[in-house]
Design a protein around this motif. Sequence first.
Motif, PDB file in Angstrom:
ATOM      1  N   VAL A  40       0.881  -1.255   0.110  1.00 33.96           N
ATOM      2  CA  VAL A  40       0.147  -0.011  -0.047  1.00 33.96           C
ATOM      3  C   VAL A  40       0.934   0.992   0.084  1.00 33.96           C
ATOM      4  O   VAL A  40       1.900   1.417   0.695  1.00 33.96           O
ATOM      5  CB  VAL A  40      -0.878   0.080   1.223  1.00 33.96           C
ATOM      6  CG1 VAL A  40      -1.607   1.368   1.304  1.00 33.96           C
ATOM      7  CG2 VAL A  40      -1.729  -1.088   1.342  1.00 33.96           C
ATOM      8  N   ARG A  41       0.536   2.246  -0.767  1.00 35.75           N
ATOM      9  CA  ARG A  41       1.283   3.269  -0.846  1.00 35.75           C
ATOM     10  C   ARG A  41       0.455   4.692  -0.561  1.00 35.75           C
ATOM     11  O   ARG A  41      -0.427   4.883  -1.130  1.00 35.75           O
ATOM     12  CB  ARG A  41       1.793   3.608  -2.137  1.00 35.75           C
ATOM     13  CG  ARG A  41       2.497   5.001  -2.634  1.00 35.75           C
ATOM     14  CD  ARG A  41       2.907   4.814  -4.189  1.00 35.75           C
ATOM     15  NE  ARG A  41       3.435   5.936  -4.476  1.00 35.75           N
ATOM     16  CZ  ARG A  41       2.805   7.135  -5.161  1.00 35.75           C
ATOM     17  NH1 ARG A  41       1.363   6.816  -5.252  1.00 35.75           N
ATOM     18  NH2 ARG A  41       3.336   8.144  -5.760  1.00 35.75           N
ATOM     19  N   GLY A  42       0.983   5.220   0.679  1.00 33.76           N
ATOM     20  CA  GLY A  42       0.154   6.336   0.993  1.00 33.76           C
ATOM     21  C   GLY A  42      -0.818   6.108   2.085  1.00 33.76           C
ATOM     22  O   GLY A  42      -1.637   5.138   2.159  1.00 33.76           O
ATOM     23  N   LEU A  43      -1.327   7.401   2.788  1.00 32.77           N
ATOM     24  CA  LEU A  43      -2.373   7.054   4.049  1.00 32.77           C
ATOM     25  C   LEU A  43      -3.801   7.017   3.356  1.00 32.77           C
ATOM     26  O   LEU A  43      -4.354   5.951   3.834  1.00 32.77           O
ATOM     27  CB  LEU A  43      -2.184   8.433   4.691  1.00 32.77           C
ATOM     28  CG  LEU A  43      -3.288   8.463   5.781  1.00 32.77           C
ATOM     29  CD1 LEU A  43      -3.146   7.581   6.967  1.00 32.77           C
ATOM     30  CD2 LEU A  43      -3.598   9.782   6.548  1.00 32.77           C
ATOM     31  N   SER A  59       8.489   0.087  -8.121  1.00 32.90           N
ATOM     32  CA  SER A  59       7.931  -1.422  -8.338  1.00 32.90           C
ATOM     33  C   SER A  59       6.682  -1.551  -7.753  1.00 32.90           C
ATOM     34  O   SER A  59       6.213  -2.822  -7.745  1.00 32.90           O
ATOM     35  CB  SER A  59       9.295  -2.195  -7.619  1.00 32.90           C
ATOM     36  OG  SER A  59       8.963  -1.578  -6.170  1.00 32.90           O
ATOM     37  N   ARG A  60       5.802  -0.547  -7.732  1.00 32.82           N
ATOM     38  CA  ARG A  60       4.415  -0.929  -7.166  1.00 32.82           C
ATOM     39  C   ARG A  60       3.528  -0.193  -8.214  1.00 32.82           C
ATOM     40  O   ARG A  60       3.750   0.683  -8.837  1.00 32.82           O
ATOM     41  CB  ARG A  60       4.281   0.035  -5.802  1.00 32.82           C
ATOM     42  CG  ARG A  60       5.137  -0.333  -4.699  1.00 32.82           C
ATOM     43  CD  ARG A  60       4.986   0.686  -3.646  1.00 32.82           C
ATOM     44  NE  ARG A  60       5.950   0.599  -2.628  1.00 32.82           N
ATOM     45  CZ  ARG A  60       6.096   1.228  -1.424  1.00 32.82           C
ATOM     46  NH1 ARG A  60       5.090   2.194  -1.144  1.00 32.82           N
ATOM     47  NH2 ARG A  60       7.076   1.020  -0.486  1.00 32.82           N
ATOM     48  N   VAL A  61       2.353  -0.930  -8.176  1.00 28.05           N
ATOM     49  CA  VAL A  61       1.222  -0.396  -9.102  1.00 28.05           C
ATOM     50  C   VAL A  61       1.033   1.203  -8.982  1.00 28.05           C
ATOM     51  O   VAL A  61       0.973   1.762 -10.084  1.00 28.05           O
ATOM     52  CB  VAL A  61      -0.134  -1.154  -8.842  1.00 28.05           C
ATOM     53  CG1 VAL A  61      -1.249  -0.612  -9.851  1.00 28.05           C
ATOM     54  CG2 VAL A  61       0.226  -2.524  -9.224  1.00 28.05           C
ATOM     55  N   LEU A  82       4.055  -5.534 -13.576  1.00 28.33           N
ATOM     56  CA  LEU A  82       3.889  -4.099 -13.771  1.00 28.33           C
ATOM     57  C   LEU A  82       4.129  -4.177 -15.401  1.00 28.33           C
ATOM     58  O   LEU A  82       3.761  -3.061 -15.925  1.00 28.33           O
ATOM     59  CB  LEU A  82       5.045  -3.410 -13.260  1.00 28.33           C
ATOM     60  CG  LEU A  82       4.829  -3.469 -11.788  1.00 28.33           C
ATOM     61  CD1 LEU A  82       5.773  -2.246 -11.190  1.00 28.33           C
ATOM     62  CD2 LEU A  82       3.262  -2.770 -11.321  1.00 28.33           C
ATOM     63  N   ARG A  83       4.688  -5.007 -16.051  1.00 30.28           N
ATOM     64  CA  ARG A  83       4.712  -5.099 -17.784  1.00 30.28           C
ATOM     65  C   ARG A  83       3.461  -4.332 -18.283  1.00 30.28           C
ATOM     66  O   ARG A  83       3.657  -3.596 -19.245  1.00 30.28           O
ATOM     67  CB  ARG A  83       5.241  -6.304 -18.011  1.00 30.28           C
ATOM     68  CG  ARG A  83       5.758  -6.397 -19.495  1.00 30.28           C
ATOM     69  CD  ARG A  83       6.214  -7.272 -19.984  1.00 30.28           C
ATOM     70  NE  ARG A  83       5.859  -8.642 -19.936  1.00 30.28           N
ATOM     71  CZ  ARG A  83       6.435  -9.653 -20.479  1.00 30.28           C
ATOM     72  NH1 ARG A  83       7.883  -9.534 -21.285  1.00 30.28           N
ATOM     73  NH2 ARG A  83       6.021 -10.885 -20.217  1.00 30.28           N
ATOM     74  N   PRO A  84       2.156  -4.925 -18.307  1.00 29.43           N
ATOM     75  CA  PRO A  84       1.093  -4.643 -19.005  1.00 29.43           C
ATOM     76  C   PRO A  84       0.985  -2.945 -18.629  1.00 29.43           C
ATOM     77  O   PRO A  84       0.637  -2.391 -19.604  1.00 29.43           O
ATOM     78  CB  PRO A  84      -0.027  -5.405 -18.544  1.00 29.43           C
ATOM     79  CG  PRO A  84       0.545  -6.579 -17.856  1.00 29.43           C
ATOM     80  CD  PRO A  84       1.877  -6.127 -17.350  1.00 29.43           C
TER      81      PRO A  84
END
Length: 376
Positions: free
Chosen positions: A56-59, A194-196, A230-232
């Motif tokens: 998870v990225r961010g609050l 490296s994250r969506v 993450l390639r697509p």
Amino acid sequence: MRVAMVAAERSGDQLAALLLHGMRQRWSGLQASGIGGPLMQAQGFAARWSCDELTVRGLVEGVWAYRRISAIRRQLLADLLHQRPDVYLGVDASDFNLPLERQLNRAGIPAIQLVCPSIWAWRPGRVHAIRRSVRHVLCLFPFEPVLLERHGIEGTFVGHPVADLIALEPDQAAARQRLGLAPDDTVVALLPGSRVAEIAALALPFLHAARLMAQQRPQLRFVLPTHEGLRPALQQALLQTGMEERVQLVLGQAHTVQAACDVALVASGTATLETALHKRPMVIAYRMQWLSYWVANQQRRTPWIGLPNILCQQSLVPELLQDQVQPEALARATLAWLDDPAAVAQLRQRFTEMHLQLRQDMPARASHAIAQILAA
């Protein structure tokens, strides 16, 4: 030796895999399970859940994922209390690990945290949660044990494992050969994360910046490392920016790309430290949901967000954040390194000094520390 471990993202998966390798040298019959990624599984780790399920990225994003992640933590806690491990190792991911570690310690299961929560950078209030939750902290940076000791927390500096993996003088020619690049190419590495969520925020600005650089200097070569998940999204971004023919997309070779490049455009995070250890100049960028950034910025303790600048306590490389993440600014800052070889030489010297300080054989030192903690 039965070990429970949780790594919540790909960088933690790498750290945990290295630690597992070191622990197996000390405890040949080691059994390890919990939450992790493919590198941990390659070391014989039994993953109940993938680390990607906790990323998870961010609050604000964390609030959206709270119920799902809380359910995973409750189930893991129940399993660990039922089949008690000899030790629990939380790898980074303090928001997930500290509450779990607190309950395990109360139940008599020693909890050790690998990677000190960055109380020196932001959210200093977490020091109280650390003191209540863990038996010991294995620290990647040399100044952290002293800081923890001031608050009554035991810590050991074990060094940063990436500093052990990366050669003091990376072989640029060999890296270029592996990627099919010519020795005299001028290579720009694009590392949007490296994250969506990072790809959603940074891929397009990075690729638009690459297009501007290519227009000014057609001879430039661009390489973008990523993983299969993450390639697509990246292929779609390449098509959207018209850069599918100009950017070489490679899987699972981030360190090779960092060794091969002349300069890198990098999302803030572990990749900035890896790029520094490869002695490459860089531009650091980051952009996230505005409310998450506002909350994080209120608790920030340093003028920098990039690890190279924080560790050296100096603005060594440019940082572009939020609204500053514009293709023109990214391109201008990246190309500036190619025009200033003297500055690049000075930067490499500083990065070499940092590398030597962090190179401590983390797997062996951490395994030794764990053995001492359990024997106490």
